[in-house]
Design an enzyme around this catalytic site. Structure first.
Site, mmCIF file in Angstrom:
data_model
loop_
_atom_site.group_PDB
_atom_site.id
_atom_site.type_symbol
_atom_site.label_atom_id
_atom_site.label_comp_id
_atom_site.label_asym_id
_atom_site.label_seq_id
_atom_site.Cartn_x
_atom_site.Cartn_y
_atom_site.Cartn_z
ATOM 1 N N ARG A 114 0.851 -1.184 0.000
ATOM 2 C CA ARG A 114 0.000 0.000 0.000
ATOM 3 C C ARG A 114 0.890 1.238 0.000
ATOM 4 O O ARG A 114 1.750 1.399 0.857
ATOM 5 C CB ARG A 114 -0.900 0.030 1.229
ATOM 6 N N ARG A 264 -8.673 15.323 12.374
ATOM 7 C CA ARG A 264 -8.509 16.271 11.278
ATOM 8 C C ARG A 264 -9.730 17.160 11.156
ATOM 9 O O ARG A 264 -10.859 16.711 11.337
ATOM 10 C CB ARG A 264 -8.269 15.547 9.956
#
Length: 419
Positions: A114, A264
């Site tokens: 990944r 976030r």
């Protein structure tokens, strides 16, 4: 038998799964973490084909040599110094040798990695060459928290498995089908081109897996469906999928844009940053830290986990109630936006930790959208069942699904496709 080793590497840890692709079952998985610290830890799980061992939350905290992880599986943990990724991969190989399965009997035909950011260069899974490694390194400017760790993992894995192909699967690749009007920011075009500023999108392996799985669950051709995929975890994003292709997504040049997340901020007026810099004297690095690690649910409540926020909100905690409201307001707004972009929607799918497990978020994020043809069945939504399932009513115009994501399996599939 055809096995693929999937590696998801960060700067101080990596997860892995050995997947038998003939049956798409997990033979073993694990986590090597605290790399570079005084004492590292390795967790290796062998057994019943589930993917639990790939999650950091599943790592044991004790130094015991083995314990039951779930029915039909066993977990083994070690604590030892792990100074770098190369040693970490040796620790992983030792775990396979000591606890199985045998890598001589289940030798991987490839290693799939990944990689978070592939920029505009990589639109599909790509066999790793020295040139590809250089490109991944160059793209670290766009993903400084992710690509360097992935590159360390690639280098270490190539040393551990020198005789098999290694394939990079990019989170951003699925979104390379975005039309220009969706990925272009309205800033100076020369600056944007020079510094590669555009929307790239993330969670692509998850969005792709869920879009395909949703079509399969319904028994309908992928190419005929308009879908909205809601990947809701600590990081969260939305994707509009037309005919199996990503045409809009909420994350941008970085994973910061879009929904409210665990830590976030998601969407924010850039003028806020100028204001904080000028009036509060907060520097660029501090602002980066604030928006990525000190905002979202954590910034609003002091709690970064949705379960804790909901518990506090249910007890009447004002900041938690507000945070939940902000989270759902933003989420519902993106659903409405993507309805408009797609024109009509056949399927909405929830996935990832919050999406798969939190009935309240599913109910309230789509509540009041009956005019869009969305009707949630309360009983189906509240069911503790696992696996792919329908949670909308039989007369709902839009099929609302819960689809457990499996990014490791998607990476393994794409790795084979690249060979």
């Amino acid at each position: 038998m055809t096995a693929v080793l999937v590696v998801n590497s960060g700067s101080s840890s990596f997860k892995y799964q050995l997947i038998e692709m003939d049956t798409e079952s997990v033979l073993a998985g694990g986590l090597v973490e605290r790399i570079g610290e005084t004492m590292g830890q390795s967790t290796h799980t062998v057994g019943d084909g589930n993917a639990a061992a790939s999650s950091p939350a599943s790592a044991g905290s004790s130094g015991s040599s083995g314990s039951a992880a779930s029915a039909g599986s066993a977990r083994f943990t070690r604590e030892l110094p792990i100074p770098d990724h190369t040693i970490g991969f040796q620790v992983m190989l030792d775990a396979f040798e000591q606890h199985g399965p045998s890598l001589s009997e289940h030798a991987p035909v490839a290693v799939g990695h990944r990689v978070v950011h592939g920029g505009a260069r990589f639109q599909e899974p790509t066999r790793i060459t020295p040139g590809v490694r250089r490109d991944i390194d160059d793209l670290s400017a766009l993903a400084p928290l992710h690509n360097p760790g992935a590159l360390q993992g690639i280098v270490a894995a190539e040393q551990g498995f020198p005789d098999v192909p290694h394939v990079a699967v990019f989170d951003t690749a699925f979104h390379q089908t975005l039309p220009a009007e969706a990925f272009t920011y309205a800033i100076n075009a020369d600056l944007a081109e020079r510094f590669r500023i555009r929307r790239y999108g993330f969670h692509g392996t998850s969005h792709r897996f869920v879009a395909h799985a949703g079509a399969a669950f319904l028994g309908r051709p992928l190419g005929e469906l308009n879908q909205i995929v809601l990947h809701l975890g600590n990081g969260a994003s939305v994707c509009a999928v037309r005919g199996g292709l990503s045409v809009e997504t909420s994350m941008g040049m970085t994973p910061l844009e879009g929904l409210v997340m665990g830590t976030r901020s998601g969407d924010i007026d850039p003028g806020v940053l100028f204001h904080l810099h000028r009036k509060a004297g907060i520097g660029i690095d501090e602002l980066d830290e604030l928006l990525n690690r000190g905002s979202g649910l954590l910034g609003l409540t002091g709690r970064g986990d949705m379960r804790d926020v909901i518990t506090a909100a249910s007890a009447g905690d004002g900041p938690a109630e507000l945070a939940l409201g902000v989270y759902l307001h933003r989420l519902k707004g993106y659903v409405g936006n993507y309805f408009a972009q797609l024109g009509m929607v056949d399927v909405i799918s929830f996935t990832a930790g919050v999406g798969e497990n939190n009935a309240l978020v599913r109910e309230r994020s789509l509540g009041g959208l009956e005019a869009f043809g969305i009707r949630i069945d309360p009983g189906r939504n509240a069911s503790p069942a696992r696996g792919p399932r329908l949670i909308s009513t039989d007369d709902s115009d839009v099929a609302v699904l819960v689809i457990p994501t499996n990014e490791e399996l998607e990476i393994a599939r794409q790795t084979l496709s690249a060979l």
